[in-house]
Design an enzyme around this catalytic site. Sequence first.
Site, PDB file in Angstrom:
ATOM      1  N   TRP A 163       0.790  -1.225   0.000  1.00  6.01           N
ATOM      2  CA  TRP A 163       0.000   0.000   0.000  1.00  6.01           C
ATOM      3  C   TRP A 163       0.823   1.276   0.000  1.00  6.01           C
ATOM      4  O   TRP A 163       0.322   2.355  -0.277  1.00  6.01           O
ATOM      5  CB  TRP A 163      -0.969   0.033   1.189  1.00  6.01           C
ATOM      6  CG  TRP A 163      -0.420  -0.340   2.527  1.00  6.01           C
ATOM      7  CD1 TRP A 163      -0.577  -1.539   3.159  1.00  6.01           C
ATOM      8  CD2 TRP A 163       0.339   0.480   3.438  1.00  6.01           C
ATOM      9  NE1 TRP A 163       0.046  -1.527   4.391  1.00  6.01           N
ATOM     10  CE2 TRP A 163       0.611  -0.299   4.584  1.00  6.01           C
ATOM     11  CE3 TRP A 163       0.807   1.797   3.391  1.00  6.01           C
ATOM     12  CZ2 TRP A 163       1.334   0.198   5.670  1.00  6.01           C
ATOM     13  CZ3 TRP A 163       1.537   2.290   4.457  1.00  6.01           C
ATOM     14  CH2 TRP A 163       1.784   1.489   5.578  1.00  6.01           C
ATOM     15  N   ASN A 164       2.118   1.193   0.292  1.00  2.81           N
ATOM     16  CA  ASN A 164       2.878   2.434   0.451  1.00  2.81           C
ATOM     17  C   ASN A 164       3.383   3.027  -0.869  1.00  2.81           C
ATOM     18  O   ASN A 164       3.709   4.207  -0.920  1.00  2.81           O
ATOM     19  CB  ASN A 164       4.050   2.237   1.418  1.00  2.81           C
ATOM     20  CG  ASN A 164       4.987   1.128   0.984  1.00  2.81           C
ATOM     21  OD1 ASN A 164       4.560   0.115   0.439  1.00  2.81           O
ATOM     22  ND2 ASN A 164       6.264   1.304   1.226  1.00  2.81           N
ATOM     23  N   LYS A 187      -2.736  -7.829  -7.868  1.00  6.45           N
ATOM     24  CA  LYS A 187      -3.666  -7.661  -6.759  1.00  6.45           C
ATOM     25  C   LYS A 187      -3.039  -6.630  -5.826  1.00  6.45           C
ATOM     26  O   LYS A 187      -2.160  -6.940  -5.034  1.00  6.45           O
ATOM     27  CB  LYS A 187      -3.913  -8.990  -6.047  1.00  6.45           C
ATOM     28  CG  LYS A 187      -5.112  -8.983  -5.086  1.00  6.45           C
ATOM     29  CD  LYS A 187      -4.737  -8.359  -3.762  1.00  6.45           C
ATOM     30  CE  LYS A 187      -5.884  -8.301  -2.781  1.00  6.45           C
ATOM     31  NZ  LYS A 187      -5.541  -7.503  -1.581  1.00  6.45           N
ATOM     32  N   GLY A 240       5.696  -6.759   0.807  1.00  6.95           N
ATOM     33  CA  GLY A 240       4.901  -6.584   2.016  1.00  6.95           C
ATOM     34  C   GLY A 240       5.662  -7.047   3.229  1.00  6.95           C
ATOM     35  O   GLY A 240       6.897  -7.129   3.233  1.00  6.95           O
ATOM     36  N   GLU A 262       9.893  -9.320  -1.659  1.00  6.24           N
ATOM     37  CA  GLU A 262      10.567  -8.129  -1.131  1.00  6.24           C
ATOM     38  C   GLU A 262       9.858  -7.764   0.161  1.00  6.24           C
ATOM     39  O   GLU A 262       8.734  -7.272   0.150  1.00  6.24           O
ATOM     40  CB  GLU A 262      10.493  -6.992  -2.159  1.00  6.24           C
ATOM     41  CG  GLU A 262      11.542  -5.919  -1.945  1.00  6.24           C
ATOM     42  CD  GLU A 262      11.068  -4.821  -1.015  1.00  6.24           C
ATOM     43  OE1 GLU A 262      11.436  -4.883   0.188  1.00  6.24           O
ATOM     44  OE2 GLU A 262      10.353  -3.922  -1.460  1.00  6.24           O
ATOM     45  N   LEU A 263      10.520  -8.041   1.282  1.00  9.15           N
ATOM     46  CA  LEU A 263       9.843  -8.017   2.574  1.00  9.15           C
ATOM     47  C   LEU A 263      10.371  -6.874   3.454  1.00  9.15           C
ATOM     48  O   LEU A 263      10.832  -5.867   2.961  1.00  9.15           O
ATOM     49  CB  LEU A 263      10.007  -9.380   3.247  1.00  9.15           C
ATOM     50  CG  LEU A 263       9.578 -10.572   2.372  1.00  9.15           C
ATOM     51  CD1 LEU A 263       9.826 -11.890   3.086  1.00  9.15           C
ATOM     52  CD2 LEU A 263       8.122 -10.450   1.934  1.00  9.15           C
ATOM     53  N   CYS A 296      10.138   0.148   3.418  1.00  8.23           N
ATOM     54  CA  CYS A 296      10.825  -1.074   3.838  1.00  8.23           C
ATOM     55  C   CYS A 296      12.284  -0.802   4.167  1.00  8.23           C
ATOM     56  O   CYS A 296      12.884  -1.505   4.979  1.00  8.23           O
ATOM     57  CB  CYS A 296      10.699  -2.143   2.764  1.00  8.23           C
ATOM     58  SG  CYS A 296      11.241  -1.592   1.127  1.00  8.23           S
ATOM     59  N   GLU A 397       9.999  -4.489  12.889  1.00  5.01           N
ATOM     60  CA  GLU A 397       9.704  -3.412  11.940  1.00  5.01           C
ATOM     61  C   GLU A 397       8.479  -2.630  12.396  1.00  5.01           C
ATOM     62  O   GLU A 397       7.386  -3.170  12.491  1.00  5.01           O
ATOM     63  CB  GLU A 397       9.470  -3.980  10.543  1.00  5.01           C
ATOM     64  CG  GLU A 397       9.316  -2.907   9.488  1.00  5.01           C
ATOM     65  CD  GLU A 397       9.160  -3.473   8.092  1.00  5.01           C
ATOM     66  OE1 GLU A 397       9.739  -2.895   7.158  1.00  5.01           O
ATOM     67  OE2 GLU A 397       8.455  -4.483   7.938  1.00  5.01           O
TER      68      GLU A 397
END
Length: 505
Positions: A163-164, A187, A240, A262-263, A296, A397
């Site tokens: 969402w960012n 999505k 996410g 990508e976390l 992130c 985080e």
Amino acid sequence: MLFARSAMEDELLETYSHWINGAYHEPSGREWMDTMDPYSGQAWAKIPLGVAADADLAVSAAKQAMTSGSWASMSATQRGKIMRRIGDLTLQHADRLAELEVRDNGKLLAEMRGAINNVAEIWYYYAGLADKIQGAVMPIEKSGMIGLTQREPIGVVLALTAWNAPLNFLALKCAPALAAGCAVVVKPSEFSSVSSLFFASLTQEAGLPDGVLNVVTGLGQSIGAPLVEHPDVAMITFTGSDTTGAKVYEAAARHMKRVALELGGKSPNIVFADADLDLAVAGAVSGIFGGGGQMCTAGSRLLVQNSILESFTDRLVSSARSIKLGDPMDPTTQMGPMSTTPQYHKVLEYIDIAHQDGARCVLGGKPASGPGIQGGQFVEPTIFVDVSNAMRIAREEVFGPVLSVIGFEDEAQAIAIANETPYGLAAGVWTRDTGRVFRMAKALEVGTVWGNTYRTYSYMMPFGGMKKSGIGREMGIEAVEEFLETKSVMISIADATPQNNFIPR
């Protein structure tokens, strides 16, 4: 969020539908959900509440586009030309796209206009790579045989975006996938889907064949899970949290799907006493408070050499105190609201945890209020000192404007503290010693190291994490590799049939 409203009230909200097979489709369940403006705290649009039937329609459209549509027979050069037109249309509609992003996630309009320009550059970059994908002729050991490799698209790709930065993530995932010849189902996060739905229609205007890029929206359980489990999805690329990423990874493993994840991160921003301290202060402030810390790569752990710890912290607090909070549409605003209500509450919860664990707050530490602040989702720029690397505030985080300051004695201790984390996404090193930058870059267990800068990105440079920060790489030439399969082809040119000399498998 679903609300009961009058028909008149509903008519005041912009209403969007899924983008499937080159057209807008109402959700199969005929239900929509509100998308909220983080600044006003009010619903401003409605997005489709997708279900499994919508997932199946989108994946089926993508599969058909790859197998029997014009995309399947199109040359790589033709694909690249279409992708370049997508970049052109991105720039033509930059103001509208930037406005939609701001309305959906509260990012600063001043920053988003530059970000949309970067989105266009991503499309241009991968458009240029589309016809540079090559196989090879292999000098194998068997006489009378030619060995060669072909690079082929992996199949239908599912792109799950955060969402960012929805349009940025859409470009970083879809552009290399399309360059490889894949078709994609996107999505977006249910918190910020509108810009992706609008952008999808631009791809048709650019000439992208129907079904090559589809966008469906809704909740993770109702449509995200059916997409992840769909048998015709060959690969999943996700941005996410590490918690959700682990669930996606587990589901993909059950069906042997390829993943690129990508976390999260808990990135160390390391300041040595010999650094240019003015630059380091600016880099530390930007590294954690830019984007409201909702990045992130946020430099949420500031490691400062003990000999300058107190003076540097004073300068840092003074600089951060001047940050202007307010309407993200106002060009003078420097930090906007938290993008989602759940994230707002999560950040405040971590501030409470930091107090309980014994950290000392020297700036902020509470919800923000004052002129130009409304909607109830603002958090003050917050700085904690007396933090140990064992505290939750230093290990987990937060994804908000909360900075932990940690002292260190020397280079070895800085490396030890920096690496003592389950994450490994990025790190910053501030020093005038060039040799130290290289030593630190080698020793730090992260995917990206910045020397005397922070949050500097290039779509030409591969980006990704180590440890719990992810798998695979986005950006750069390496990103296309994620969406390709290598096929080996062996052809006999001998006059006689060669003898069987197989290696048992």
